[in-house]
Structures are given as C-alpha cells and as structure tokens.
Scaffold this motif. Structure first.
Motif, PDB file in Angstrom:
ATOM      1  N   LEU A  58      50.658  31.570  33.978  1.00  0.00           N
ATOM      2  CA  LEU A  58      49.938  32.826  34.199  1.00  0.00           C
ATOM      3  C   LEU A  58      49.907  33.182  35.684  1.00  0.00           C
ATOM      4  N   ALA A  59      49.636  32.194  36.523  1.00  0.00           N
ATOM      5  CA  ALA A  59      49.591  32.434  37.970  1.00  0.00           C
ATOM      6  C   ALA A  59      50.950  32.888  38.499  1.00  0.00           C
ATOM      7  N   MET A  60      52.017  32.298  38.012  1.00  0.00           N
ATOM      8  CA  MET A  60      53.352  32.697  38.480  1.00  0.00           C
ATOM      9  C   MET A  60      53.701  34.113  38.040  1.00  0.00           C
ATOM     10  N   ALA A  61      53.271  34.505  36.856  1.00  0.00           N
ATOM     11  CA  ALA A  61      53.495  35.886  36.415  1.00  0.00           C
ATOM     12  C   ALA A  61      52.763  36.836  37.360  1.00  0.00           C
ATOM     13  N   ALA A  62      51.498  36.518  37.693  1.00  0.00           N
ATOM     14  CA  ALA A  62      50.722  37.354  38.609  1.00  0.00           C
ATOM     15  C   ALA A  62      51.341  37.373  40.004  1.00  0.00           C
ATOM     16  N   ARG A  63      51.743  36.214  40.496  1.00  0.00           N
ATOM     17  CA  ARG A  63      52.344  36.129  41.842  1.00  0.00           C
ATOM     18  C   ARG A  63      53.639  36.920  41.939  1.00  0.00           C
ATOM     19  N   SER A  64      54.354  37.027  40.823  1.00  0.00           N
ATOM     20  CA  SER A  64      55.646  37.725  40.864  1.00  0.00           C
ATOM     21  C   SER A  64      55.495  39.211  41.180  1.00  0.00           C
ATOM     22  N   LEU A  65      54.273  39.740  41.067  1.00  0.00           N
ATOM     23  CA  LEU A  65      54.018  41.142  41.392  1.00  0.00           C
ATOM     24  C   LEU A  65      53.421  41.329  42.786  1.00  0.00           C
ATOM     25  N   ALA A  66      53.235  40.231  43.515  1.00  0.00           N
ATOM     26  CA  ALA A  66      52.600  40.294  44.835  1.00  0.00           C
ATOM     27  C   ALA A  66      53.644  40.340  45.946  1.00  0.00           C
ATOM     28  N   ASP A  67      53.217  40.834  47.104  1.00  0.00           N
ATOM     29  CA  ASP A  67      54.058  40.798  48.294  1.00  0.00           C
ATOM     30  C   ASP A  67      54.170  39.364  48.792  1.00  0.00           C
ATOM     31  N   ASN A  68      55.201  39.073  49.580  1.00  0.00           N
ATOM     32  CA  ASN A  68      55.339  37.745  50.179  1.00  0.00           C
ATOM     33  C   ASN A  68      54.106  37.415  51.003  1.00  0.00           C
ATOM     34  N   THR A 100      44.671  46.276  42.568  1.00  0.00           N
ATOM     35  CA  THR A 100      45.067  45.860  43.922  1.00  0.00           C
ATOM     36  C   THR A 100      44.597  44.448  44.247  1.00  0.00           C
ATOM     37  N   THR A 101      43.544  43.984  43.583  1.00  0.00           N
ATOM     38  CA  THR A 101      43.000  42.665  43.907  1.00  0.00           C
ATOM     39  C   THR A 101      43.061  41.641  42.782  1.00  0.00           C
ATOM     40  N   MET A 102      43.324  42.070  41.553  1.00  0.00           N
ATOM     41  CA  MET A 102      43.277  41.153  40.405  1.00  0.00           C
ATOM     42  C   MET A 102      44.443  41.391  39.448  1.00  0.00           C
ATOM     43  N   ALA A 103      44.734  40.348  38.673  1.00  0.00           N
ATOM     44  CA  ALA A 103      45.712  40.466  37.588  1.00  0.00           C
ATOM     45  C   ALA A 103      45.134  39.786  36.354  1.00  0.00           C
ATOM     46  N   ALA A 120      46.808  31.437  25.947  1.00  0.00           N
ATOM     47  CA  ALA A 120      45.965  31.480  27.143  1.00  0.00           C
ATOM     48  C   ALA A 120      45.775  32.908  27.634  1.00  0.00           C
ATOM     49  N   LEU A 121      44.590  33.173  28.154  1.00  0.00           N
ATOM     50  CA  LEU A 121      44.261  34.435  28.830  1.00  0.00           C
ATOM     51  C   LEU A 121      43.604  34.073  30.143  1.00  0.00           C
ATOM     52  N   GLY A 122      43.917  34.801  31.204  1.00  0.00           N
ATOM     53  CA  GLY A 122      43.314  34.466  32.481  1.00  0.00           C
ATOM     54  C   GLY A 122      43.277  35.628  33.450  1.00  0.00           C
ATOM     55  N   THR A 123      42.344  35.542  34.387  1.00  0.00           N
ATOM     56  CA  THR A 123      42.200  36.527  35.446  1.00  0.00           C
ATOM     57  C   THR A 123      42.472  35.837  36.770  1.00  0.00           C
ATOM     58  N   PHE A 124      43.271  36.468  37.607  1.00  0.00           N
ATOM     59  CA  PHE A 124      43.693  35.886  38.882  1.00  0.00           C
ATOM     60  C   PHE A 124      43.425  36.862  40.010  1.00  0.00           C
ATOM     61  N   LYS A 125      42.916  36.339  41.124  1.00  0.00           N
ATOM     62  CA  LYS A 125      42.606  37.155  42.300  1.00  0.00           C
ATOM     63  C   LYS A 125      43.732  36.983  43.320  1.00  0.00           C
TER      64      LYS A 125
END
Length: 154
Positions: A58-68, A100-103, A120-125
């Motif tokens: 889940l974290a990697m999916a969220a990170r894939s949409l973030a800037d470096n 802008t702050t969460m996924a 699994a379901l999750g919220t990531f900041k």
C-alpha cells in the motif's frame, strides 16, 4: 510521479526479504517467498508478516504518486485475514483516492496458488524524511556527551 525499481531502504523490510515487482502510477506489486522464520506456531505465515507485506504494498502504491524526496507514513491500516498464507505471498495494491497530503489505498495478498489470503485498506500521509526517534537521541548523545537517552525534561 516516481517510478521505483527497488524498495526504499528499510532494515526491517529488508530482513524479511520483501521484493518489489513494480510501483508506478498509483499501483504496486510486492513479493515475499516465505521461509521458516516467517511462520507462526501452526506453520503458516505469521499475521504480522502478512500485515507488513500489505503495508509495504500500500505504501509503495502511494509513494508512486509522490515527487522524489517525498515518502509516506502509515496513518492507519486494517487487514482482514481470509485464509492461511503458504508458499509465496504476493501483494497487489492501488491508490483509491489521493489528496495533497494523504492517500487512501487498498490491496490484497494471494499465495503461490492464487488463493486469497488477506485484504487491506490503509491511509498514508505524504511527508519529507524527518529525523525522528532513535536518530534524534543519537544526535543528542553525539552533541552532548553527558546526555543520556530517555524522556526529555521539557
């Protein structure tokens, strides 16, 4: 958007042997070949191992949409266990909603025979890397030799 070819450095995740298959465009896939160290007393994947694999996916999916330079921290996560994990576990995840702050993400884990192991379901900041926890205590010890780790007096 970031395309990952490897997992970010994490001693705990590295020690488990989690492998990144893909992480891009809000989706990810990670793999964990199970070994004896991953098992519970019944000889099946320990729930903590299964939850960790889900968290990484889940974290990697969220990170894939973030800037470096931007990472994520888990705010909350729920896992439903459907059946025992055996052989090799593969987790698939995707971002359902991003601000802008969460996924908010969902994922599932399947075993080497394709059996549905967990949901699994999750919220990531989204956050920049911060000096937290042990790093702060170590920095304080290096800068003040008389300091001792423990609760602050403030």
């Amino acid at each position: 958007m970031t395309d990952f070819s490897t997992l970010p450095e994490s001693p705990f995740v590295d020690s488990l042997g989690v492998q990144l298959i893909s992480a891009e465009d809000g989706a990810s896939e990670v793999l964990l070949p199970l070994s004896a160290t991953h098992m519970n007393t019944w000889g099946i994947a320990h729930g903590g191992v299964t939850m960790t694999l889900a968290d990484v996916a889940l974290a990697m999916a969220a990170r894939s949409l973030a800037d470096n330079g931007i990472g994520v921290v888990t705010v909350e996560m729920k896992v439903n266990f459907m059946q025992p994990g055996r052989g090799e576990l593969r987790a698939f995840a995707r971002v359902l909603h991003r601000s802008t702050t969460m996924a908010y993400c969902e994922g599932e884990i399947r075993d080497s025979e394709g059996h549905f192991v967990a949901k699994a379901l999750g919220t990531f900041k989204y956050m920049r890397k911060l000096a937290v926890g042990r790093d702060i205590a170590q920095q304080r010890l290096r800068s003040d030799p008389s300091a001792t780790p423990g609760p602050s007096d403030a």
